[in-house]
Scaffold this active site. Structure first.
Site, PDB file in Angstrom:
ATOM      1  N   SER A  39       0.819  -1.215   0.000  1.00 13.54           N
ATOM      2  CA  SER A  39       0.000   0.000   0.000  1.00 13.54           C
ATOM      3  C   SER A  39       0.850   1.261   0.000  1.00 13.54           C
ATOM      4  O   SER A  39       0.345   2.338  -0.292  1.00 13.54           O
ATOM      5  CB  SER A  39      -0.845   0.053   1.273  1.00 13.54           C
ATOM      6  OG  SER A  39      -1.782  -0.968   1.298  1.00 13.54           O
ATOM      7  N   HIS A  60      -0.665  -2.419  -7.394  1.00 15.81           N
ATOM      8  CA  HIS A  60      -1.462  -2.092  -6.207  1.00 15.81           C
ATOM      9  C   HIS A  60      -2.959  -2.127  -6.518  1.00 15.81           C
ATOM     10  O   HIS A  60      -3.498  -1.208  -7.128  1.00 15.81           O
ATOM     11  CB  HIS A  60      -1.026  -0.706  -5.696  1.00 15.81           C
ATOM     12  CG  HIS A  60      -1.683  -0.296  -4.423  1.00 15.81           C
ATOM     13  ND1 HIS A  60      -1.916   1.016  -4.085  1.00 15.81           N
ATOM     14  CD2 HIS A  60      -2.172  -1.038  -3.382  1.00 15.81           C
ATOM     15  CE1 HIS A  60      -2.523   1.061  -2.910  1.00 15.81           C
ATOM     16  NE2 HIS A  60      -2.680  -0.157  -2.463  1.00 15.81           N
ATOM     17  N   ASN A  72      -2.899   6.128  -1.245  1.00 15.08           N
ATOM     18  CA  ASN A  72      -2.830   6.194   0.214  1.00 15.08           C
ATOM     19  C   ASN A  72      -2.241   7.487   0.748  1.00 15.08           C
ATOM     20  O   ASN A  72      -2.467   7.848   1.898  1.00 15.08           O
ATOM     21  CB  ASN A  72      -2.094   4.971   0.753  1.00 15.08           C
ATOM     22  CG  ASN A  72      -3.010   3.763   0.697  1.00 15.08           C
ATOM     23  OD1 ASN A  72      -4.158   3.839   1.138  1.00 15.08           O
ATOM     24  ND2 ASN A  72      -2.544   2.678   0.116  1.00 15.08           N
ATOM     25  N   GLU A 119      -2.930   0.665  -9.282  1.00 16.56           N
ATOM     26  CA  GLU A 119      -1.806   1.601  -9.380  1.00 16.56           C
ATOM     27  C   GLU A 119      -0.577   0.778  -9.748  1.00 16.56           C
ATOM     28  O   GLU A 119      -0.318  -0.252  -9.114  1.00 16.56           O
ATOM     29  CB  GLU A 119      -1.540   2.270  -8.021  1.00 16.56           C
ATOM     30  CG  GLU A 119      -2.317   3.535  -7.764  1.00 16.56           C
ATOM     31  CD  GLU A 119      -1.913   4.209  -6.450  1.00 16.56           C
ATOM     32  OE1 GLU A 119      -1.764   5.427  -6.440  1.00 16.56           O
ATOM     33  OE2 GLU A 119      -1.777   3.509  -5.429  1.00 16.56           O
TER      34      GLU A 119
END
Ligand code: CAA
Ligand code: NAD
Length: 283
Positions: free
Chosen positions: A119, A140, A190, A152
Site C-alpha cells: 500500500s 497495487h 494512500n 496503481e
C-alpha cells in the site's frame, strides 16, 4: 511473454481478491500463505463469494467450478518455481516482505516477474532484496479487488520497460484500469486517502463527534460509499497504521503523524472487521 501461471502470496482479504480475479481471467493460480490451514481458509472465502455470484445469477454453476478449478492452495514458496508472475500481498511490513522476496528470487525462474501489492512501501527497497530489480514492480489493487477498477502501477528505480508493459497489459486483461504512479511513500491512493482517515480518527480522539456521526458527515455530505472510520475498519487498522508510519517516516512531515488513538486500537488487537472489533463491533 504470456502470463499463464501465477502465485498470489498472502491469503488475506487482498490475496483472496487478487487470486479470484486472476483465476477469472484464466490464469492457473496458487494462493499461498504461511500454513495450509490459512491458505484453505482463503480458498473457502473465494468459494463463498462465487457461490453468492451464482445465486445472484451473475455467473453459472459451471463457470464457478471452472474458476475454482484454476485455484490451488499452497504453503510453500517453492511452488512458484514455474510461475510467470508472483503477486505478493502479505502484511505491510518491510522486513517480512524482504524475507519473502529474497526467497522468491531463489526459487523463481529468471523470467518470472515479482510484483508487490504494498500500500505504501518503497518498490525500490523491496526490489533491492532481490538480484532481479528490473523484474520487480508495484501492482497495487484496491479493496475489494473483484469490485474496484483501479490498479496503481509503480516502477522501482530499476524496473524495466518490459516488466512495466507486461504488468500493465495483465491489469487490462483482468478488467482493471491501470494508472502509473511514481515510487513515493503511499503513491497517490494512500497519500491522499489515509490522511483523511487519520484526520477522522483525530476528530474522534478529540471528541468532535461520535464514530457514527463522523461517518455520516462524509457519507451524506460527500457521497462517500463508506465513512472514513468504517473504511479504516474495512482496510484493517494494522494496515492503516503501517501506511501512516511509512508516510510519516518517508516525508518527515508532521501532517502524517498517526493518531495516538489509532496506535492504541492496534495495540489492543482491534484491527477492524477482520478481528471482529475496530471503530465498530462486528461480533
Ligand atoms: N468481494 C467481492 N465482491 C464484493 C465484495 C467482496 N469482498 N464486497 C462487496 N462486493 C460486491 C457485492 O457482491 C455487490 O455486487 P453486486 O452489485 O453485483 O450485487 C457489490 O460489491 C456491492 O456490494 P453491496 O451491495 O454489498 O454493498 P455496497 O453497495 O455498500 O458496496 C463496497 C460495497 C463496494 C465495498 C462499497 O461500500 C465501497 O465502494 N466502499 C469503499 C471501498 C474503497 O474505498 N476501497 C478502497 C480502499 S483503500 C485500498 O484498497 C488501498 C489500500 O492500499 C489500503
Ligand atoms: P491481511 O491481514 O488480510 O492478510 C495478510 C495475509 O498475509 C495473512 O493471511 C497472513 O497469514 C499472510 N502472511 C503473513 N506473512 C506471510 C508470509 N511470510 N508468507 C505468506 N503469507 C504471509 O492483509 P491484507 O489487507 O490482505 O493486506 C495485504 C497487503 O495488501 C498489505 O501489503 C496491504 O498494505 C496491501 N493492501 C491492503 C489493502 C486493504 O484495503 N486491506 C488494499 C490494498 C493493498
Amino acid at each position: 511473454m504470456n502470463v499463464q501461471k501465477v502465485m498470489v502470496i498472502g491469503a488475506g482479504q487482498m490475496g483472496q481478491g487478487i487470486a479470484q480475479v486472476m483465476a477469472q481471467a484464466g490464469r492457473d493460480t496458487y494462493l499461498n500463505d504461511i500454513s495450509e490451514e490459512i491458505a484453505a481458509k482463503g480458498m473457502r472465502a473465494i468459494q463463498k463469494i462465487l457461490e453468492k455470484d451464482v445465486v445472484k445469477g451473475k455467473i453459472t454453476e459451471d463457470r464457478k467450478e471452472e474458476i475454482l478449478g484454476r485455484l490451488k492452495p499452497s504453503a510453500k514458496l517453492s511452488d512458484a518455481a514455474d510461475c510467470d508472475l508472483v503477486v505478493e500481498a502479505i502484511v505491510e511490513n518491510i522486513e517480512t516482505k524482504g524475507r519473502v522476496f529474497r526467497t522468491l528470487d531463489e526459487v523463481c525462474r529468471t523470467g518470472c516477474i515479482l510484483a508487490t501489492n504494498t500500500s505504501s512501501l518503497p518498490i525500490t527497497e523491496i526490489a533491492a532484496f532481490t538480484k532481479r530489480p528490473e523484474k520487480v514492480i508495484g501492482m497495487h489493487f484496491m479493496n475489494p479487488v473483484p469490485v474496484m477498477k483501479l490498479v496503481e502501477i509503480i516502477r522501482g528505480l530499476a524496473t524495466s520497460d518490459e516488466t512495466y508493459e507486461l504488468v500493465r497489459s495483465e491489469s487490462l486483461n483482468l478488467g482493471k484500469v491501470p494508472v502509473e504512479v511514481r515510487d513515493v511513500p503511499g503513491f497517490i491512493s494512500n497519500r491522499v486517502l489515509q490522511v483523511m482517515i487519520n484526520e477522522a480518527i483525530y476528530c474522534l480522539y478529540e471528541g468532535v463527534a461520535s464514530v457514527e456521526d463522523i461517518d455520516q458527515v462524509m457519507k451524506l455530505g460527500m457521497n462517500h460509499p463508506m465513512g472514513p472510520l468504517q473504511l479504516a475498519d474495512f482496510i484493517g487498522l494494522d494496515t492503516v497504521l503501517a501506511i501512516m508510519e511509512t508516510l510519516y517516516e518517508g516525508y518527515g512531515d508532521c501532517k502524517y503523524r498517526p493518531c495516538p488513538l489509532l496506535r492504541q486500537y492496534v495495540k489492543a488487537g482491534w484491527y477492524g472487521k477482520k478481528s471482529g472489533r475496530g471503530f465498530y463491533n462486528y461480533r
